[in-house]
Design a protein around this motif. Structure first.
Motif, PDB file in Angstrom:
ATOM      1  N   SER A 345      29.930  99.561  58.871  1.00 23.72           N
ATOM      2  CA  SER A 345      28.547  99.832  58.490  1.00 23.72           C
ATOM      3  C   SER A 345      28.510 101.266  58.382  1.00 23.72           C
ATOM      4  CB  SER A 345      27.582  99.423  59.430  1.00 23.72           C
ATOM      5  OG  SER A 345      26.252  99.845  59.070  1.00 23.72           O
ATOM      6  N   GLN A 346      29.064 102.216  59.451  1.00 22.88           N
ATOM      7  CA  GLN A 346      29.021 103.535  59.083  1.00 22.88           C
ATOM      8  C   GLN A 346      29.870 104.139  58.215  1.00 22.88           C
ATOM      9  OE1 GLN A 346      29.644 101.677  62.181  1.00 22.88           O
ATOM     10  NE2 GLN A 346      27.734 102.063  63.124  1.00 22.88           N
ATOM     11  N   ILE A 347      31.056 103.560  57.916  1.00 24.36           N
ATOM     12  CA  ILE A 347      31.786 104.061  56.697  1.00 24.36           C
ATOM     13  C   ILE A 347      30.928 103.699  55.465  1.00 24.36           C
ATOM     14  CG2 ILE A 347      34.107 103.363  55.607  1.00 24.36           C
ATOM     15  CD1 ILE A 347      35.132 102.635  58.215  1.00 24.36           C
ATOM     16  N   MET A 348      30.292 102.648  55.202  1.00 19.02           N
ATOM     17  CA  MET A 348      29.621 102.416  54.080  1.00 19.02           C
ATOM     18  C   MET A 348      28.329 103.446  53.782  1.00 19.02           C
ATOM     19  SD  MET A 348      30.481  99.662  52.209  1.00 19.02           S
ATOM     20  CE  MET A 348      29.021  99.387  51.391  1.00 19.02           C
ATOM     21  N   ASP A 349      28.051 103.836  54.850  1.00 14.20           N
ATOM     22  CA  ASP A 349      26.924 104.929  54.812  1.00 14.20           C
ATOM     23  C   ASP A 349      27.537 106.134  54.341  1.00 14.20           C
ATOM     24  OD1 ASP A 349      24.881 103.197  55.795  1.00 14.20           O
ATOM     25  OD2 ASP A 349      24.889 103.852  57.760  1.00 14.20           O
ATOM     26  N   VAL A 360      38.544 110.889  51.379  1.00 12.18           N
ATOM     27  CA  VAL A 360      39.152 109.830  51.050  1.00 12.18           C
ATOM     28  C   VAL A 360      40.001 109.729  49.876  1.00 12.18           C
ATOM     29  CG1 VAL A 360      37.313 108.282  52.456  1.00 12.18           C
ATOM     30  CG2 VAL A 360      36.931 108.681  49.735  1.00 12.18           C
ATOM     31  N   ARG A 361      40.272 110.944  49.211  1.00 11.93           N
ATOM     32  CA  ARG A 361      40.916 111.168  48.237  1.00 11.93           C
ATOM     33  C   ARG A 361      40.510 110.411  46.777  1.00 11.93           C
ATOM     34  NH1 ARG A 361      44.727 110.461  52.247  1.00 11.93           N
ATOM     35  NH2 ARG A 361      45.373 108.291  51.533  1.00 11.93           N
ATOM     36  N   GLY A 362      39.317 110.413  46.563  1.00  9.99           N
ATOM     37  CA  GLY A 362      38.708 109.776  45.374  1.00  9.99           C
ATOM     38  C   GLY A 362      38.288 108.279  45.613  1.00  9.99           C
ATOM     39  N   LYS A 363      38.078 107.860  44.373  1.00 10.47           N
ATOM     40  CA  LYS A 363      37.862 106.411  44.103  1.00 10.47           C
ATOM     41  C   LYS A 363      36.766 105.956  45.028  1.00 10.47           C
ATOM     42  CE  LYS A 363      42.473 105.065  42.479  1.00 10.47           C
ATOM     43  NZ  LYS A 363      43.356 104.157  42.884  1.00 10.47           N
ATOM     44  N   VAL A 380      33.091  91.297  58.009  1.00  9.09           N
ATOM     45  CA  VAL A 380      34.251  92.314  58.851  1.00  9.09           C
ATOM     46  C   VAL A 380      33.131  93.323  59.408  1.00  9.09           C
ATOM     47  CG1 VAL A 380      36.187  91.905  57.786  1.00  9.09           C
ATOM     48  CG2 VAL A 380      34.807  93.809  56.849  1.00  9.09           C
ATOM     49  N   ARG A 381      33.315  93.949  60.542  1.00 10.48           N
ATOM     50  CA  ARG A 381      32.624  94.883  60.950  1.00 10.48           C
ATOM     51  C   ARG A 381      33.206  96.341  61.830  1.00 10.48           C
ATOM     52  NH1 ARG A 381      27.456  93.029  62.924  1.00 10.48           N
ATOM     53  NH2 ARG A 381      27.532  94.222  64.629  1.00 10.48           N
ATOM     54  N   SER A 382      34.800  96.064  61.988  1.00 14.62           N
ATOM     55  CA  SER A 382      35.523  97.067  62.229  1.00 14.62           C
ATOM     56  C   SER A 382      36.783  97.008  61.547  1.00 14.62           C
ATOM     57  CB  SER A 382      35.803  97.117  63.699  1.00 14.62           C
ATOM     58  OG  SER A 382      36.149  95.782  64.152  1.00 14.62           O
ATOM     59  N   ARG A 383      37.893  97.747  61.852  1.00 16.09           N
ATOM     60  CA  ARG A 383      39.041  97.947  61.354  1.00 16.09           C
ATOM     61  C   ARG A 383      40.015  96.619  61.737  1.00 16.09           C
ATOM     62  NH1 ARG A 383      43.191 102.812  60.755  1.00 16.09           N
ATOM     63  NH2 ARG A 383      44.838 101.739  59.771  1.00 16.09           N
ATOM     64  N   GLU A 384      39.678  96.323  63.298  1.00 18.17           N
ATOM     65  CA  GLU A 384      40.456  95.267  63.524  1.00 18.17           C
ATOM     66  C   GLU A 384      40.182  93.913  62.976  1.00 18.17           C
ATOM     67  OE1 GLU A 384      38.672  97.526  65.464  1.00 18.17           O
ATOM     68  OE2 GLU A 384      40.737  98.595  66.287  1.00 18.17           O
ATOM     69  N   THR A 424      40.865 103.568  53.039  1.00 23.79           N
ATOM     70  CA  THR A 424      39.724 104.294  53.363  1.00 23.79           C
ATOM     71  C   THR A 424      39.582 104.505  54.878  1.00 23.79           C
ATOM     72  OG1 THR A 424      38.697 103.142  51.406  1.00 23.79           O
ATOM     73  CG2 THR A 424      37.341 104.527  53.036  1.00 23.79           C
ATOM     74  N   MET A 425      39.647 103.541  55.718  1.00 26.15           N
ATOM     75  CA  MET A 425      39.410 103.817  57.083  1.00 26.15           C
ATOM     76  C   MET A 425      40.364 104.802  57.537  1.00 26.15           C
ATOM     77  SD  MET A 425      38.598  99.898  58.419  1.00 26.15           S
ATOM     78  CE  MET A 425      37.251  99.044  58.010  1.00 26.15           C
ATOM     79  N   GLU A 426      41.665 104.661  57.189  1.00 23.58           N
ATOM     80  CA  GLU A 426      42.669 105.560  57.558  1.00 23.58           C
ATOM     81  C   GLU A 426      42.481 106.985  57.284  1.00 23.58           C
ATOM     82  OE1 GLU A 426      46.176 106.925  59.244  1.00 23.58           O
ATOM     83  OE2 GLU A 426      45.146 104.805  59.581  1.00 23.58           O
TER      84      GLU A 426
END
Length: 686
Positions: A345-349, A360-363, A380-384, A424-426
């Protein structure tokens, strides 16, 4: 008025700061706009302008006077400042640093029982930074007291004998401690500097002119009383007994009758939108060029509607008071949320802001779409969660037979989404690690070129100002981000190209020269203005401390309205507008200034200002003509609907509970997604 010999002084023009009321205060004609009268007054003394300090009520009035002199010809302009200029006394700590000092003090209090008078319930919160809101309110109190030349300790002395005395004594103890904190940081507050010394007069200032300032603060008055230069106060009026020594309207102004304009109108509108539409009609009816129109509004909601309504008619107008929140504020809020929890959720924001693209190097759009699909389909709610889902999808794809190619292709696309989302997460995790590595200030300096390359929010200055204090206070990155967000102010919106008119606030209108005056928002609480909403400074306290209060504001605004009406009495037109309801739909009352009359005239005004009209919004919704919907503005169009031939039992229940919600969900087919659900809903299974 004849022009004096260049370099010579007229008798009575220049008097020392200790001069009497009669020779310090000069009445000028109020039969014309003050802007024109004062411009002529200055021009007659053009040889003395370079050594003149002119004090005006607002920044806009200062711009008006400078433009007035420029239009008259080449001349060295005087220094034009607002009253607060005379309260500047050296290098003081900024509001940000003073807020930080208060936070450090308040969050360090171990026994709130000592301050039980001010805080019957200990204001202790959870986590670092809980005191930010309280600290800001106390800084606002000190700023308000600065206008009357008081510290909290001095205010506590004035409050002796009242029920709030103990409360102020507690605040005085805290103020003393916060000054010690600032002293330890080698800083001094504005309140302390103002209490220690007088204003430092520039040698180039030879005389001071107070021009049309109806509410000169008491602290400024004390500075002027000790001014080593001659001081003159200019007031528009016809009776000197109506003003005090410093040109401030006396209380009798609020008791006087105010005649409605002879040329023009007083118009009641249903709401802010209706006021704006009627204002457009009044300007068109007046038939004057835009240079001769003085437009203003005492209500911000009406001001926004005025910008819209005039723009729709092809007249670009500008609200100088219009502000916008810097784009960086949204990104910083999202970044702080991500710092506390690195969830989907935080990444989407974060992906919703252009500044994240570089991290995130574009895209950015593709990444947001991929992650959104995975969040909706796989919850999915987390990387795990994402890594577990990827393993399951890979197993599912490997178990497929050759005849199931369509399913294989779909799973392959899903795996591509997962790879892009993990990438993206990385990338964001690496950016976060760099940000956390070397301290908040260095981390923000490295991030700024990516998320705010133009530094529109002036974060660079704030970082430089507070960098050395990071060594003095033991605070984490999350606190500094929240502190930075609390200090970022809004930005002035730039004027549109080709604008034909500005929409001014109530106090700016006194300096506007236009023959046709149009004022909107003349409702009680707007004009006269209400006092501060600070809980530490209720009305009784404001009166005790000589702060602006209901009576002084009523006298000031009654004078301003009377002066603006008088200036256009023989040549001009005045249209006054007010609303029945506010932008959120609250009921509004007419300003008491519009009811300043007696006998049959008062009855006539009450009948006009409390008449019942059909609300514009109801007309628009009830009209089958599509043009009716356009009255709602904002791009509203009547939505296409499909009337069902049958109805579910549960839908009928929904209709009985709320017909509007039923219409939106069942007829207009509006649906609200639920990306935060933790398990499939019945719709998902279906």
């Amino acid at each position: 008025m004849g022009e004096p010999e260049q370099g010579k002084l007229e008798q009575g023009d220049l008097l020392d700061g200790a001069g009497s009321f009669c020779d310090r205060c000069e009445l000028v004609s109020w039969a014309r706009p003050f802007h024109d009268v004062f411009g002529e007054w200055l021009w007659e003394r053009k040889a003395r302008l370079p050594g003149m300090l002119v004090i005006v009520p607002t920044a806009q009035s200062g711009r008006r006077i400078r433009q007035n002199l420029a239009d008259r010809g080449g001349v060295l302009a005087p220094r034009v400042r607002m009253p607060g200029y005379l309260l500047e006394s050296g290098d003081s700590a900024s509001d940000s640093i003073e807020i930080l000092a208060w936070v450090e003090l308040l969050e360090g209090v171990s026994d709130w029982g000592v301050f039980s008078e001010a805080f019957p319930n200990p204001p202790v919160g959870e986590g670092s930074g809980w005191a930010l809101g309280l600290a800001k309110s106390l800084v606002e109190v000190r700023v308000s007291l600065l206008s009357v030349g008081l510290t909290i300790q001095q205010a506590a002395s004035r409050m002796r004998g009242t029920v709030d005395h103990g409360r102020w004594e507690d605040l005085a103890v805290l103020e003393k401690e916060v000054e010690k904190v600032l002293q330890g940081w080698e800083r001094r507050s504005r309140s302390r500097l103002a209490a220690e010394g007088a204003f430092r007069w520039d040698e180039g200032i030879e005389e001071v002119v107070i021009a049309g300032v109806p509410d000169l603060p008491p602290a400024v008055v004390r500075v002027l009383e000790n001014c080593p230069r001659p001081v003159r106060v200019l007031v528009a009026g016809d009776d000197r007994a109506d003003f005090d020594e410093w040109g401030r309207p006396l209380a009798q102004w609020a008791q006087r009758e105010i005649a409605w304009p002879q040329e023009g109108s007083v118009t009641l509108a249903s709401d802010a939108r209706d006021q704006a539409e009627k204002a457009v009609a009044k300007v068109a009816e007046g038939g004057r060029p835009s240079t001769e129109v003085a437009m203003g509004s005492a209500d911000e909601g009406v001001t926004r509607e005025l910008v819209r309504a005039f723009g729709e008619q092809g007249w670009p107008v500008y609200d100088p008071g219009s502000r916008r929140v810097p784009a960086l504020v949204g990104w910083l809020s999202a970044w702080r949320a991500y710092l506390l929890r690195q969830g989907v959720s935080q990444i989407m924001d974060l992906l919703g802001f252009p500044g994240t693209g570089a991290l995130v190097r574009g895209k950015r759009a593709q990444r947001a779409v991929s992650l959104s699909r995975l969040r909706d389909q796989y919850l999915v709610r987390s990387r795990e969660d994402l890594e577990r889902a990827r393993v399951e999808v890979e197993k599912q794809r490997e178990s497929l037979g050759e005849e199931e190619e369509r399913v294989r292709s779909a799973l392959t696309r899903t795996l591509s989404d997962m790879e892009l989302s993990l990438e993206t997460m990385e990338s964001l995790e690496q950016s976060l690690q760099r940000f956390m590595r070397d301290g908040f200030h260095k981390g923000m300096v490295e991030l700024l070129p990516y998320v705010d390359p133009e530094d529109e929010a002036a974060v660079g200055d704030w970082l430089e100002e507070t960098a050395d204090l990071a060594l003095e206070v033991n605070r984490g990155h999350a606190f500094w981000l929240e502190f930075l967000l609390s200090c970022l102010g809004s930005q002035v919106v730039s004027a549109p190209q080709g604008r034909v008119l500005d929409i001014h606030g109530w106090l700016e209108l006194f300096y506007e020269p236009g023959e046709h005056l149009v004022v909107c928002g003349l409702n009680e609480g707007k004009v006269p203005a209400h006092g501060s909403g600070n809980a530490w400074l209720p009305e009784a306290t404001r009166r005790r401390l000589d702060l602006p209060n209901k009576d002084s504001l009523a006298a000031r605004d009654a004078y301003l309205l009377s002066a603006m009406l008088k200036a256009r009495e023989t040549k001009g037109r005045v249209d006054l507008l007010l609303g029945k309801t506010s932008e959120p739909g609250d009921v509004l009352l007419p300003s008491r200034l519009l009811l300043a009359a007696g006998g049959t005239e008062l009855a006539r005004r009450v009948q006009k200002l409390f008449q019942k009209d059909l609300e514009v919004a109801e007309v628009a919704f009830g009209d089958e003509n599509p043009e009716g919907w356009k009255q709602l503005g904002g791009g509203w169009e009547k939505p296409p609907v499909h009337v069902p031939q049958s109805m579910r039992v549960t839908a009928f229940r929904d209709y009985l509970e709320c017909p509007v919600r039923f219409y939106l969900s069942e007829i207009a087919r509006m649906r609200r997604p639920d990306p935060e659900r933790v398990e499939w809903s019945a719709t998902d299974y279906g």
